[in-house]
Design an enzyme around this catalytic site. Structure first.
Site, PDB file in Angstrom:
ATOM      1  N   ASP A 320      36.198 -14.281  17.659  1.00 46.16           N
ATOM      2  CA  ASP A 320      37.619 -13.944  17.725  1.00 46.16           C
ATOM      3  C   ASP A 320      38.082 -13.478  16.332  1.00 46.16           C
ATOM      4  O   ASP A 320      37.363 -13.600  15.335  1.00 46.16           O
ATOM      5  CB  ASP A 320      38.429 -15.156  18.219  1.00 46.16           C
ATOM      6  N   GLU A 520      50.471 -16.780  20.923  1.00 46.96           N
ATOM      7  CA  GLU A 520      49.556 -17.620  20.137  1.00 46.96           C
ATOM      8  C   GLU A 520      50.295 -18.758  19.419  1.00 46.96           C
ATOM      9  O   GLU A 520      51.300 -19.266  19.908  1.00 46.96           O
ATOM     10  CB  GLU A 520      48.744 -16.750  19.161  1.00 46.96           C
TER      11      GLU A 520
END
Ligand code: BGC
Length: 627
Positions: A320, A520
């Site tokens: 990621d 997020e």
């Protein structure tokens, strides 16, 4: 806010003189090489191609760069494997055709490289092709979790794949198959729900849909758009306040530490990956979170022993965003650790010259075995062949009319209808289309950006008319054709007076309130109470209507136990996306309420997280009235 990066410094440039084995300019390998032959088996093509590759070319294939950081000529010289647009990283003119032009432009460079290996281009199309202006925006996964229909999710996957293929983006960083256990997490809405089985069912349906998307047109391509099950493993199980990530402010739970034992990790968080593999997943993204203090990007046991060996995963593991750097203060050690642990492709995403040079050094010194590099590249190439990139590297422009098409919007509208969860109804719903006077209040009633939430046009999402769609208010106006409808964002209807100058009382008040867009860790929130501003709007509206209905737009349950006593009806609408009309379809009785809660709804903050406190929620998982 966009997720895009700076250009790398020229002096760190690693491969301009190295990509071609002869050291000279690139001479493309001819069209007769076996790897270019679509009639051969994928394994044969991969073996042939791998045998022709230099170490630099292999490392290039393991490199994933944010498009804002790439020097296009490096795509060819470094044999870069993949590019991405981070959230909001659009071309200067954000239109579907401009996206196709941009991605095709990068692809041209890749095809000019010595071996002509096409690029994968990745985006977070987590609820439709959300970065693209004019794309169909479907409800976020939390709403699909409420709808509970794998067939619906599969159809959405197919539609998303078509809109993506139209722009040449054949790689989707979706679905999120997290099983969120704490609704304070800013990514709660990206998950289908708190229950493992629900996530497994819907996550695999999404993968099937993306992989299948529009394949009827191209039956020779096994995977229409490559899905990515993410984030492996335990991203939904992290503990509050265990995050050390800092971005504008400190994250609280996103990218934190899952402090659960292995039995829990396997029982709660692993099954969606088992289901994803069965559905044909070829790409899994590692999580930025940790398990028992060890970062997932460094977790050889979970990435290699469990995922690749025990479960037999044949695809590739992508890291990621900036997931490798934090593994060590020394970048060399960080790269070695990640690749040895089982990361196959690194989302660098900015400074790829340094990454490439570092991994090359590690390979030459034997700190990363060449077999590990070959294994990683083989996995990446298999996926590229399955996506048919060698045969269709460019955007499928014949699909451009599908982007935001009436058919796809109709599908999104159906998804909205089915995602609504009716939590209270004391004789209000369904509403009559000829209700004499309706007052509508609250910003969320007329704000496309708010109904779309994060990962829409921008990484964090944005309020306002950010992309074409139908607001909830517009939907109500179009449906309640026999009603007089007045809207005031703040719930002030001061000018609505009867002929005698007295305040008019509406027959029905509809308050639409909820969370502002976020994504997020910036959405990690300690207190999930409905905001004071929203409560004030609803109180004002209450004074001006006989019966009051509240619609909540949110990425998770919010605390509203006391306030709800003053409402006659309450609907959780989650983050419905661009087709707000779907809400009016159900409010006015053209379709029934059918959604069920994908997360239990806590009574108070003391009960959060319910998975730990074990409290009795206000509404349990699976709750939802039909009338
Ligand atoms: C997120 C991923 C996403 C990636 C690329 C990361 O910050 O955690 O879910 O796919 O960015 O945008």
């Amino acid at each position: 806010m966009q997720k895009r990066g700076p250009l790398p410094r020229a002096e760190t440039h690693p491969c301009a003189r190295q990509a071609s084995p002869s050291g000279g300019t690139h001479t493309s390998v001819g069209g007769s090489a076996p790897y270019r032959n679509p009639h051969l088996a994928v394994e044969e093509r991969v073996a042939d191609l791998l045998a022709r590759m230099t170490l630099e070319e292999k490392i290039g294939q393991m490199t994933l760069v944010e498009k804002g950081s790439i020097r296009p000529e490096d795509i060819a010289t470094c044999c870069i494997g993949a590019l991405l647009s981070g959230g909001g990283s659009a071309p200067p003119v954000n239109s579907p055709a401009a996206w196709a032009d941009m991605v095709d432009g990068f692809q041209e460079y890749a095809l000019r490289s010595r071996l002509g290996i096409p690029l994968l281009y990745g985006v977070d199309a987590v609820h439709g092709h959300g970065n693209v202006y004019g794309a169909t925006i479907f409800p976020h996964n939390i709403g699909l979790g409420a709808a509970r229909d794998p067939d619906l999710v599969e159809r959405i996957g197919r539609a998303t794949a078509e809109e993506m293929a139209a722009t040449g983006t054949y790689w989707n960083y979706a679905p999120v198959v997290a099983v969120p256990q704490d609704i304070r997490w800013g990514r709660t809405y990206e998950g289908f729900g708190e229950e493992t089985e629900l996530v497994s069912t819907l996550g695999s349906a999404c993968i099937r849909g993306l992989h299948d998307g529009g394949r009827a047109r191209r039956p020779e391509v096994p995977i229409a758009v490559l899905a990515t099950a993410k984030h492996y493993l335990g991203d939904g199980g992290t503990a509050w306040d265990s995050s050390r990530t800092f971005n504008i402010r400190r994250y609280r739970i996103d990218q934190g530490d899952a402090r659960v034992d292995e039995a829990t990790l396997r029982a709660v968080h692993l099954p969606p990956y088992v289901a994803a593999l069965r559905a044909g997943a070829r790409c899994i993204m590692a999580s930025l979170s940790s398990w028992q203090g060890t970062k997932m990007h460094a977790h050889r046991y979970l990435l290699t022993d469990v995922l690749k060996h025990e479960l037999g995963f044949q695809g590739f593991v992508v890291s990621d965003w900036e997931g490798v750097q934090p593994l060590s203060e020394d970048y060399y050690t960080a790269v070695v650790t990640a690749i040895r642990a089982g990361i196959d492709m690194v989302m660098v995403p900015y400074d790829y010259p340094t990454f490439i040079a570092t991994l090359k050094r590690a390979a030459e010194r034997g700190d990363v075995p060449l077999e590990r590099i070959d294994d990683a590249v083989r996995r990446i190439l298999i996926a590229k062949f399955l996506v048919g990139l060698f045969e269709r590297p460019y955007a499928e422009r014949s699909l451009l009319p599908t982007v935001g098409s009436p058919e796809h919007r109709e599908l999104a509208r159906e998804a909205v209808r089915r995602s609504l969860v009716l939590l209270k109804n004391e004789g209000v719903l369904p509403l009559a289309k000829d209700t004499p006077l309706i007052f509508v209040a609250g910003q969320a009633a007329d704000d496309i950006g708010m109904q779309c939430g994060g990962w829409t046009i921008e990484w964090q999402g944005k309020n306002g008319n950010i992309t074409p769609g139908t607001s909830i208010l517009e939907g109500i106006r179009r449906t309640a054709v026999g009603a007089t409808i007045q809207y005031d964002r703040m719930g002030r209807f001061d000018t609505a007076l009867d002929p005698g100058g007295r305040p008019l009382l509406a027959d029905v008040g509809i308050g639409v309130v909820g969370e502002m867009p976020y994504a997020e860790g910036l959405g990690d929130r300690e207190d999930l109470s409905l905001s004071r501003e929203d409560l004030a709007v609803l109180e004002r509206l209450r004074q001006r209507c006989r019966r009051m209905l509240v619609i909540l737009l949110s990425g998770r349950p919010l605390i509203m136990t006391e306030a709800m006593a003053h409402w006659d009806a309450f609907v959780a609408a989650w983050l419905p996306g661009s087709e707000g009309q779907g809400i009016a379809d159900v409010l006015f009785g053209d379709f029934p309420f059918s959604g069920k809660l994908p997360y239990a709804w806590p009574r108070s903050m003391d009960q959060v997280p319910l998975a730990v406190t074990g409290g009795t929620p206000l509404f349990p998982f699976g709750y939802g009235l039909e009338r």
